[in-house]
Design an enzyme around this catalytic site. Structure first.
Site, PDB file in Angstrom:
ATOM      1  N   ARG A   1       0.832  -1.196   0.000  1.00 12.27           N
ATOM      2  CA  ARG A   1       0.000   0.000   0.000  1.00 12.27           C
ATOM      3  C   ARG A   1       0.867   1.246   0.000  1.00 12.27           C
ATOM      4  NH1 ARG A   1      -4.869   1.901  -1.557  1.00 12.27           N
ATOM      5  NH2 ARG A   1      -6.071   2.966   0.062  1.00 12.27           N
TER       6      ARG A   1
ATOM      7  N   THR B   1      -8.910   0.031  -9.488  1.00 14.70           N
ATOM      8  CA  THR B   1      -8.241  -1.232  -9.263  1.00 14.70           C
ATOM      9  C   THR B   1      -8.446  -2.334 -10.299  1.00 14.70           C
ATOM     10  OG1 THR B   1      -9.886  -2.271  -7.813  1.00 14.70           O
ATOM     11  CG2 THR B   1      -8.374  -0.778  -6.805  1.00 14.70           C
TER      12      THR B   1
ATOM     13  N   THR C   1      -3.872  -1.408  -7.600  1.00 13.70           N
ATOM     14  CA  THR C   1      -4.615  -0.186  -7.892  1.00 13.70           C
ATOM     15  C   THR C   1      -3.723   1.028  -8.088  1.00 13.70           C
ATOM     16  OG1 THR C   1      -6.399   1.236  -7.059  1.00 13.70           O
ATOM     17  CG2 THR C   1      -4.857   0.371  -5.445  1.00 13.70           C
TER      18      THR C   1
ATOM     19  N   GLU D   1      -3.751   7.819  -4.595  1.00 15.69           N
ATOM     20  CA  GLU D   1      -4.176   7.005  -3.458  1.00 15.69           C
ATOM     21  C   GLU D   1      -4.428   7.800  -2.187  1.00 15.69           C
ATOM     22  OE1 GLU D   1      -5.762   3.835  -3.629  1.00 15.69           O
ATOM     23  OE2 GLU D   1      -4.019   3.664  -4.910  1.00 15.69           O
TER      24      GLU D   1
ATOM     25  N   ASP E   1      -7.820   8.356  -0.631  1.00 18.56           N
ATOM     26  CA  ASP E   1      -8.492   7.344   0.192  1.00 18.56           C
ATOM     27  C   ASP E   1      -8.479   7.719   1.671  1.00 18.56           C
ATOM     28  OD1 ASP E   1      -9.488   5.659  -1.711  1.00 18.56           O
ATOM     29  OD2 ASP E   1      -7.941   4.134  -1.530  1.00 18.56           O
TER      30      ASP E   1
ATOM     31  N   SER F   1      -8.094   1.094   2.789  1.00 16.48           N
ATOM     32  CA  SER F   1      -8.463   0.546   1.490  1.00 16.48           C
ATOM     33  C   SER F   1      -9.681  -0.353   1.640  1.00 16.48           C
ATOM     34  CB  SER F   1      -7.300  -0.268   0.913  1.00 16.48           C
ATOM     35  OG  SER F   1      -7.690  -0.981  -0.237  1.00 16.48           O
ATOM     36  N   SER F   2     -10.357  -0.603   0.504  1.00 14.59           N
ATOM     37  CA  SER F   2     -11.443  -1.585   0.468  1.00 14.59           C
ATOM     38  C   SER F   2     -11.027  -2.861  -0.244  1.00 14.59           C
ATOM     39  CB  SER F   2     -12.659  -0.989  -0.249  1.00 14.59           C
ATOM     40  OG  SER F   2     -13.151   0.128   0.433  1.00 14.59           O
TER      41      SER F   2
ATOM     42  N   GLY G   1     -13.387  -2.031  -7.761  1.00 12.10           N
ATOM     43  CA  GLY G   1     -14.688  -1.397  -7.597  1.00 12.10           C
ATOM     44  C   GLY G   1     -14.808  -0.425  -6.455  1.00 12.10           C
ATOM     45  N   GLY G   2     -13.686   0.115  -5.941  1.00 14.40           N
ATOM     46  CA  GLY G   2     -13.787   1.052  -4.831  1.00 14.40           C
ATOM     47  C   GLY G   2     -14.381   0.389  -3.607  1.00 14.40           C
TER      48      GLY G   2
END
Length: 600
Positions: A116, A411, A429, A455, A458, A483-484, A506-507
């Site tokens: 990340r 992503t 992503t 990023e 987010d 993050s998801s 897809g967020g």
């Protein structure tokens, strides 16, 4: 045409393949694959394989991983080749300039690799506030230098390759280098994404590259990316160090700090100091399975498993209607469980290096007693938009404010199982489509390059609520944004055998997409492709969004009568899933995108 890898000497090859004869040398063949139309739903057959399987979001990327597996490479080797090709052919979704989460199983242990992005050292919690102290409009923040976090994908893959790789690092870049130099046909999906995009056109490098003569690249047009080929050669030879120091790193920093409208603070020191992390995967019981996913800073596994755990506490309903679609009673339960899970997500989950778990243990959010208490809030009537409040999964040393809703995007997902039984799920992503809309050529002076992430959007734009209570996911130096992403591996709880690998882009809706696919495959008995074909329904705590044109009017009316604020919209997931079968594997690819599954 076959191109033998110069990096693979016979001695190195035999060593890398554990003694395989030289006849098994890896040669990359340019595939005769034309990416299918993906701006519209396309029927996918599902794919049965016997020895191994790879699922990715573009046929050229899938093929690169397939060729690596055929040459005796590991699942991790194949994932690196897939990611590098995705950087080229699906630049709107992931790449060298972004981050990724990877969950890996080597037959014994499940490990989570964290790539990340991190916030630069010079940022503060007011990063996305205007002069009046109000949050910036999302796109004002995203399409700028402010939004760029320190990329982590390559560093993470390098860390994982040192532990799980089989073929030499450099050889895994040859498919992407070859395609970048010789060109690939622009897919319908890339063309459609470019045509819908406005901010990318203003970037001094990306505009001329993706919009020659002011128009988006046409479907089928051959696109070469010599700058990316040169950058990949440096990374192949020098590893992630090539992105942290030297000309490639210097150009990245110059692009961010030199942004014409909103320059960012990312520095060479930030790049040099970045570290990928190995974390303990979160593995949770569900029905007769053990579901393993990514811990914070991802909210994916905890929120997904809260949804599944809440559903398990509720009265059974018929899940599918007469037309084979998710039924209105099941959708009501799913949406209400999502409301409650997202309420907890908005309050508690953030980078664990900065925010303690409620009660000191993330698993308290999944404790059966706590979920039973939360499930009791679900009745035949909806809690309604904004009606779900966070719970109290443990004694809290610190009270956090609930983060306001804001957009999440992006992503791509990769699932791979190799012949030795190694399995991975990797979600990768650059956040929004085309990330920060900043292209870097690595200082090569050649056309093309790779896109940088956005990023940092987010993070919560607002650092605190109106009362001044801090938000857990606020911006802080060195912090990883929540993050998801939900890369997921599933095992049989009794035998420990691998059952499936899956995930989606897809967020924030990644969580819903992955949860529903998992339920459809393992609870409803659908195969991977059937599960991925099902229509979507999501809520982040407000309105209920149902996939446009996919549900009967009676379902929409029934949900509205229960108090849901229902509307239809396009919900473009990009699910990939591979399940273990008696004869091998069966893979599915989302009909909403251009991905395929390959294997022998």
């Amino acid at each position: 045409m076959a191109l033998r890898f110069s990096a693979l000497t016979p001695a190195a090859l035999i060593l890398a393949l554990g003694g395989l004869p030289a006849a098994h040398a890896f040669e990359y063949d340019l595939p005769a694959i034309a990416p299918e139309v993906a701006s519209e739903t396309a029927d996918k057959p599902g794919w049965a394989t016997q020895r191994f399987a790879v699922a990715a979001a573009n046929p050229l990327a899938t093929d690169a991983g397939y060729q690596i597996l055929r040459a005796g490479g590991s699942a991790l080797d194949a994932a690196i080749a897939v990611q590098m090709v995705l950087t080229l052919v699906e630049p709107q979704s992931s790449g060298l300039g972004g981050g990724a989460f990877l969950v890996h199983h080597d037959g014994e242990a499940v490990v989570a690799y964290d790539g990340r992005e991190t916030a630069p050292a010079a940022v503060d919690e007011g990063l996305f506030l205007d002069a009046a102290g109000e949050p910036l409009a999302f796109m004002d923040a995203a399409a700028s230098g402010l939004s760029v976090g320190v990329p982590g994908t390559v560093a993470m893959l390098e860390l994982a390759h040192g532990e799980q790789g089989r073929l030499p690092w450099a050889s895994l870049f040859e498919p992407a280098i070859t395609l970048a130099e010789q060109g690939f046909p622009v897919s319908q999906r890339l063309h459609t994404s470019l045509a819908a995009e406005h901010h990318l056109r203003r970037d001094p490098l990306a505009g001329p590259f993706y919009y020659p003569d002011g128009e988006p690249l046409a479907v089928g047009e051959t696109l070469r990316n010599p700058a990316l080929a040169a950058i990949l050669r440096e990374v192949a030879e020098h590893g992630g160090e090539a992105l942290r120091r030297g000309p490639i790193a210097e150009d990245l920093v110059a692009r961010v700090q030199g942004h014409a409208e909103r320059p960012g603070s990312l520095s060479l020191a930030d790049l040099a100091d970045y570290e990928a992390r190995q974390r303990e995967a979160l593995c949770s019981p569900w029905r007769s399975y053990r579901v393993c996913g990514f811990p914070p800073p991802s909210s994916g596994h905890l929120t997904l498993m809260q949804i599944l755990g809440l559903l398990e506490q509720l009265p059974e309903v018929t899940p599918l209607d007469d037309g084979g679609m998710p039924s209105e009673p099941w959708l009501h339960q799913f949406l209400e469980a999502s409301r409650l899970a997202f309420a907890d997500r908005g309050k508690y989950i953030a980078d664990p290096d900065f925010v303690a778990a409620p009660g000191g243990d993330w698993s308290l959010m999944l404790a059966p007693g706590y979920l039973a208490q939360r499930a009791a809030l679900i009745t035949e009537e909806s809690l309604g938009s904004g009606g779900a409040e966070p719970g109290y999964p443990g004694e809290l040393a610190t009270a956090w404010a609930v983060q306001p809703d804001q957009p999440e995007y992006g992503t791509s997902h990769i699932s791979i199982i190799d012949e030795a039984g190694n399995a991975l799920a990797m979600t990768t992503t650059i956040e929004a489509a085309f990330g920060s809309r900043i292209l870097t050529d690595g200082g090569t002076g050649l056309s093309g390059g790779y896109l940088l992430n956005n990023e940092l959007t987010d993070f919560s734009f607002a650092p605190a609520d109106a009362a001044g209570t801090p938000i857990a996911n606020r911006v802080e130096p060195g912090k990883r944004p929540r993050s998801s992403m939900s890369p997921t591996l599933v095992f049989d709880a009794e035998s420990g055998d691998l059952v499936a690998s899956l995930g989606s882009p897809g967020g924030a809706a990644i969580i819903h997409y992955t949860a529903k696919a998992l339920v459809a495959m393992l609870d409803w008995g659908l195969d991977a492709q059937q599960a991925l074909n099902l229509p979507h329904a999501i809520t982040l705590g407000g309105p209920a969004f149902l996939e446009e044109g996919r549900f009967p009017e009676s379902t929409l009316e029934g949900l509205a009568e229960r108090g849901h604020e229902v509307s239809e919209r396009e919900l473009v997931s990009g699910l990939q899933a591979i399940e273990v079968t008696e004869s091998g594997f069966f893979g599915g690819a989302d009909p909403r995108r251009e991905g395929i599954v390959m294997g022998d």
